[in-house]
Design a protein around this motif. Structure first.
Motif, PDB file in Angstrom:
ATOM      1  N   GLU A  85      35.924  35.610  52.395  1.00  0.00           N
ATOM      2  CA  GLU A  85      36.587  36.899  52.613  1.00  0.00           C
ATOM      3  C   GLU A  85      37.428  37.390  51.435  1.00  0.00           C
ATOM      4  OE1 GLU A  85      36.002  38.975  55.248  1.00  0.00           O
ATOM      5  OE2 GLU A  85      34.500  37.479  55.785  1.00  0.00           O
ATOM      6  N   VAL A  86      37.136  36.893  50.239  1.00  0.00           N
ATOM      7  CA  VAL A  86      37.794  37.383  49.029  1.00  0.00           C
ATOM      8  C   VAL A  86      36.716  37.934  48.105  1.00  0.00           C
ATOM      9  CG1 VAL A  86      39.174  36.790  46.998  1.00  0.00           C
ATOM     10  CG2 VAL A  86      39.704  35.757  49.218  1.00  0.00           C
ATOM     11  N   THR A  88      35.716  39.230  44.558  1.00  0.00           N
ATOM     12  CA  THR A  88      36.190  39.044  43.185  1.00  0.00           C
ATOM     13  C   THR A  88      35.293  39.812  42.232  1.00  0.00           C
ATOM     14  OG1 THR A  88      37.039  36.859  43.745  1.00  0.00           O
ATOM     15  CG2 THR A  88      36.749  37.345  41.412  1.00  0.00           C
ATOM     16  N   SER A 115      40.781  40.331  42.320  1.00  0.00           N
ATOM     17  CA  SER A 115      40.356  39.854  43.633  1.00  0.00           C
ATOM     18  C   SER A 115      40.975  40.712  44.723  1.00  0.00           C
ATOM     19  CB  SER A 115      40.771  38.395  43.831  1.00  0.00           C
ATOM     20  OG  SER A 115      40.099  37.575  42.907  1.00  0.00           O
ATOM     21  N   GLN A 117      41.407  40.814  49.080  1.00  0.00           N
ATOM     22  CA  GLN A 117      41.282  40.135  50.367  1.00  0.00           C
ATOM     23  C   GLN A 117      40.632  41.093  51.363  1.00  0.00           C
ATOM     24  OE1 GLN A 117      42.275  36.868  51.145  1.00  0.00           O
ATOM     25  NE2 GLN A 117      41.172  37.254  53.034  1.00  0.00           N
ATOM     26  N   SER A 119      39.735  40.252  54.753  1.00  0.00           N
ATOM     27  CA  SER A 119      40.281  40.000  56.096  1.00  0.00           C
ATOM     28  C   SER A 119      39.308  40.328  57.219  1.00  0.00           C
ATOM     29  CB  SER A 119      41.583  40.776  56.295  1.00  0.00           C
ATOM     30  OG  SER A 119      42.516  40.428  55.325  1.00  0.00           O
TER      31      SER A 119
END
Length: 156
Positions: A85-86, A88, A115, A117, A119
């Motif tokens: 869930e990141v 980049t 990066s 997030q 979520s």
């Protein structure tokens, strides 16, 4: 706020450098040489600026759009990855063999990484990216199961 004031004539801004020098100051003396030369603090500032590419995040009804300002870079050098869930975004600057041709250089395409997030709010299998006009746009489709509309709370 921007005004349409003329730049010519005796406006306060046109003779700034001359007035600055009359007062016994100069950029050359203040910074120990030609302004814009290679100084340790300039390297740190350039590194910070390269590492923190500006980004805008826009939300529409169905998507999030990340617009990353990256003018003058090569599309092929971008790498976008997703891990836990990141999201980049990486840019690997190519080796510059033409660097010795510059007699003065204020910017240099450098490697960076940003990066974001996610979520669990986007459909990760539907991420799209396009690089045009110096802006990398990454479109993320919202996950309808996790993106609930905002609720209004009554005030009593």
């Amino acid at each position: 706020m921007f005004t349409s004031q003329s730049i010519g004539g005796n406006t306060p801004h046109t003779n700034f450098d001359a007035r600055f020098r009359q007062q016994g100051c100069s950029f050359g003396k203040k910074f120990g040489g030609r302004f814009g030369g290679r100084h340790p603090w300039m390297h740190k500032l350039q590194q910070f600026m390269n590492d923190s590419r500006p980004a805008n995040i826009e939300e529409t009804d169905n998507t999030f759009i990340i617009s990353l300002y990256a003018a003058g870079l090569q599309k092929e050098q971008f790498k976008i990855s997703l891990n836990e869930e990141v999201l980049t975004i990486r840019y690997a600057a190519p080796e510059d063999t033409a660097a010795s041709r510059y007699i003065y250089q204020e910017y240099q395409p450098a490697s960076f990484e940003r990066s974001f997030q996610l979520s669990n709010k986007v459909l990760t299998n539907e991420i799209q990216a396009i690089y045009t006009d110096g802006v990398l746009k990454v479109t993320l489709q919202k996950n309808p199961e996790t993106n609930k509309p905002a609720q209004e709370v009554p005030i009593s």
